[in-house]
Design a protein around this motif. Sequence first.
Motif, PDB file in Angstrom:
ATOM      1  N   VAL A   1      69.126  79.858  23.423  1.00  0.00           N
ATOM      2  CA  VAL A   1      70.441  80.047  24.035  1.00  0.00           C
ATOM      3  C   VAL A   1      70.635  79.002  25.125  1.00  0.00           C
ATOM      4  O   VAL A   1      69.821  78.915  26.054  1.00  0.00           O
ATOM      5  N   ARG A   2      71.700  78.208  25.016  1.00  0.00           N
ATOM      6  CA  ARG A   2      72.043  77.275  26.096  1.00  0.00           C
ATOM      7  C   ARG A   2      72.540  78.074  27.295  1.00  0.00           C
ATOM      8  O   ARG A   2      73.356  78.977  27.146  1.00  0.00           O
ATOM      9  N   ARG A   3      72.096  77.705  28.479  1.00  0.00           N
ATOM     10  CA  ARG A   3      72.568  78.360  29.692  1.00  0.00           C
ATOM     11  C   ARG A   3      73.417  77.401  30.533  1.00  0.00           C
ATOM     12  O   ARG A   3      74.612  77.459  30.527  1.00  0.00           O
ATOM     13  N   SER A   4      72.771  76.502  31.238  1.00  0.00           N
ATOM     14  CA  SER A   4      73.484  75.560  32.099  1.00  0.00           C
ATOM     15  C   SER A   4      73.311  74.152  31.563  1.00  0.00           C
ATOM     16  O   SER A   4      72.317  73.843  30.902  1.00  0.00           O
ATOM     17  N   GLN A   5      74.291  73.298  31.867  1.00  0.00           N
ATOM     18  CA  GLN A   5      74.194  71.901  31.432  1.00  0.00           C
ATOM     19  C   GLN A   5      74.828  71.001  32.481  1.00  0.00           C
ATOM     20  O   GLN A   5      75.857  71.336  33.069  1.00  0.00           O
ATOM     21  N   TRP A   6      74.183  69.859  32.722  1.00  0.00           N
ATOM     22  CA  TRP A   6      74.686  68.872  33.670  1.00  0.00           C
ATOM     23  C   TRP A   6      74.640  67.500  33.006  1.00  0.00           C
ATOM     24  O   TRP A   6      73.765  67.216  32.195  1.00  0.00           O
ATOM     25  N   THR A   7      75.571  66.648  33.374  1.00  0.00           N
ATOM     26  CA  THR A   7      75.448  65.254  32.955  1.00  0.00           C
ATOM     27  C   THR A   7      74.412  64.595  33.854  1.00  0.00           C
ATOM     28  O   THR A   7      74.168  65.039  34.989  1.00  0.00           O
ATOM     29  N   ILE A   8      73.804  63.543  33.362  1.00  0.00           N
ATOM     30  CA  ILE A   8      72.773  62.875  34.155  1.00  0.00           C
ATOM     31  C   ILE A   8      73.380  62.242  35.413  1.00  0.00           C
ATOM     32  O   ILE A   8      72.694  62.038  36.411  1.00  0.00           O
ATOM     33  N   GLY A   9      74.694  61.961  35.363  1.00  0.00           N
ATOM     34  CA  GLY A   9      75.367  61.417  36.535  1.00  0.00           C
ATOM     35  C   GLY A   9      75.501  62.417  37.672  1.00  0.00           C
ATOM     36  O   GLY A   9      75.731  62.031  38.819  1.00  0.00           O
ATOM     37  N   GLN A  10      75.369  63.723  37.373  1.00  0.00           N
ATOM     38  CA  GLN A  10      75.434  64.753  38.407  1.00  0.00           C
ATOM     39  C   GLN A  10      74.101  64.957  39.107  1.00  0.00           C
ATOM     40  O   GLN A  10      74.031  65.651  40.119  1.00  0.00           O
ATOM     41  N   LEU A  11      73.042  64.367  38.567  1.00  0.00           N
ATOM     42  CA  LEU A  11      71.714  64.487  39.169  1.00  0.00           C
ATOM     43  C   LEU A  11      71.629  63.607  40.405  1.00  0.00           C
ATOM     44  O   LEU A  11      71.909  62.411  40.348  1.00  0.00           O
ATOM     45  N   ARG A  12      71.242  64.188  41.526  1.00  0.00           N
ATOM     46  CA  ARG A  12      71.178  63.450  42.783  1.00  0.00           C
ATOM     47  C   ARG A  12      69.755  63.173  43.243  1.00  0.00           C
ATOM     48  O   ARG A  12      69.479  62.159  43.862  1.00  0.00           O
ATOM     49  N   GLN A  13      68.833  64.076  42.919  1.00  0.00           N
ATOM     50  CA  GLN A  13      67.462  63.881  43.411  1.00  0.00           C
ATOM     51  C   GLN A  13      66.466  64.624  42.527  1.00  0.00           C
ATOM     52  O   GLN A  13      66.736  65.727  42.048  1.00  0.00           O
ATOM     53  N   VAL A  14      65.325  63.976  42.303  1.00  0.00           N
ATOM     54  CA  VAL A  14      64.182  64.602  41.648  1.00  0.00           C
ATOM     55  C   VAL A  14      63.032  64.581  42.650  1.00  0.00           C
ATOM     56  O   VAL A  14      62.613  63.509  43.103  1.00  0.00           O
ATOM     57  N   ASN A  15      62.546  65.746  43.009  1.00  0.00           N
ATOM     58  CA  ASN A  15      61.482  65.863  44.003  1.00  0.00           C
ATOM     59  C   ASN A  15      60.196  66.290  43.296  1.00  0.00           C
ATOM     60  O   ASN A  15      60.098  67.399  42.769  1.00  0.00           O
ATOM     61  N   GLY A  16      59.201  65.385  43.289  1.00  0.00           N
ATOM     62  CA  GLY A  16      57.923  65.684  42.651  1.00  0.00           C
ATOM     63  C   GLY A  16      56.967  66.482  43.511  1.00  0.00           C
ATOM     64  O   GLY A  16      55.846  66.756  43.104  1.00  0.00           O
ATOM     65  N   ILE A  17      57.396  66.830  44.723  1.00  0.00           N
ATOM     66  CA  ILE A  17      56.682  67.698  45.672  1.00  0.00           C
ATOM     67  C   ILE A  17      55.466  67.033  46.313  1.00  0.00           C
ATOM     68  O   ILE A  17      55.302  67.081  47.528  1.00  0.00           O
ATOM     69  N   ASP A  18      54.611  66.396  45.519  1.00  0.00           N
ATOM     70  CA  ASP A  18      53.389  65.797  46.084  1.00  0.00           C
ATOM     71  C   ASP A  18      53.051  64.542  45.295  1.00  0.00           C
ATOM     72  O   ASP A  18      52.797  64.608  44.088  1.00  0.00           O
ATOM     73  N   SER A  19      53.031  63.402  45.977  1.00  0.00           N
ATOM     74  CA  SER A  19      52.753  62.125  45.302  1.00  0.00           C
ATOM     75  C   SER A  19      51.275  61.768  45.293  1.00  0.00           C
ATOM     76  O   SER A  19      50.886  60.737  44.743  1.00  0.00           O
ATOM     77  N   THR A  20      50.429  62.619  45.892  1.00  0.00           N
ATOM     78  CA  THR A  20      49.010  62.287  46.025  1.00  0.00           C
ATOM     79  C   THR A  20      48.098  63.096  45.108  1.00  0.00           C
ATOM     80  O   THR A  20      46.916  62.787  44.991  1.00  0.00           O
ATOM     81  N   ARG A  21      48.625  64.125  44.465  1.00  0.00           N
ATOM     82  CA  ARG A  21      47.787  64.951  43.593  1.00  0.00           C
ATOM     83  C   ARG A  21      48.620  65.491  42.434  1.00  0.00           C
ATOM     84  O   ARG A  21      49.842  65.510  42.484  1.00  0.00           O
ATOM     85  N   ASP A  22      47.914  65.934  41.396  1.00  0.00           N
ATOM     86  CA  ASP A  22      48.588  66.573  40.272  1.00  0.00           C
ATOM     87  C   ASP A  22      49.117  67.934  40.711  1.00  0.00           C
ATOM     88  O   ASP A  22      48.389  68.726  41.308  1.00  0.00           O
ATOM     89  N   CYS A  23      50.375  68.205  40.404  1.00  0.00           N
ATOM     90  CA  CYS A  23      50.921  69.534  40.664  1.00  0.00           C
ATOM     91  C   CYS A  23      52.059  69.789  39.685  1.00  0.00           C
ATOM     92  O   CYS A  23      52.769  68.857  39.293  1.00  0.00           O
TER      93      CYS A  23
END
Length: 210
Positions: free
Chosen positions: A75-97
């Motif tokens: 079931v599709r729920r929400s959808q955004w265009t890639i142009g609506q994406l403002r930030q991707v936060n990987g939380i920690d750049s020093t370890r796998d998480c």
Amino acid sequence: MSAKSALNKAVFLPNDERMLAAVQVRRRTKKKIPFLATGGQGDYTTFICLSVTNKKPAQVFLTKVKQFEGSSSFVRRSQWTIGQLRQVNGIDSTRDCPEFDLMFENGSDQWIAGSAGEKCVFVQILHHTCQRYIPERKPDFINCHSKLLGAPALPQHLIHSDANSNDGVSVIVSISSFGSACKVDLLWQQKTASSQHEPNSSSLRYNYSV
């Protein structure tokens, strides 16, 4: 057939889209939703999917898809265009998480992927897709390992499909984690037809650590 292959076949191919990547997720903080709003359908699995339309000019979407327990349908729920994406936060750049956040124009979501490796592949493909399809005002990728954002660009016609599918291109992704590094092995197969219309294949393999 894997869950992601079934997802691509059921949700995206009928809409003339190609699924580029998908990650199974759960929320880090649960939203309080009334019972009636959920329809009382019980437990479910959530996927965040990245897809592109086959029709030109291509449009790229991020879609939240759910599969309820005991059901083979999606079931599709929400959808955004890639142009609506403002930030991707990987939380920690020093370890796998496995944690990551997606921030859009109208809100944000905090997720935990099924594994650090699964998140690693999704973020990497998302980053390269943004570089290709967003000419300006690209989203910020913060707290992500530098190797995730600086690996070789994936083939332009990269799609996610079964190795035995008939759609012409297949991608096999294998992931393994080694301490602070996630090794991604992408096998790209491009099928071509011979004069007898029998499929031949040539492959291009990318090996790199992220």
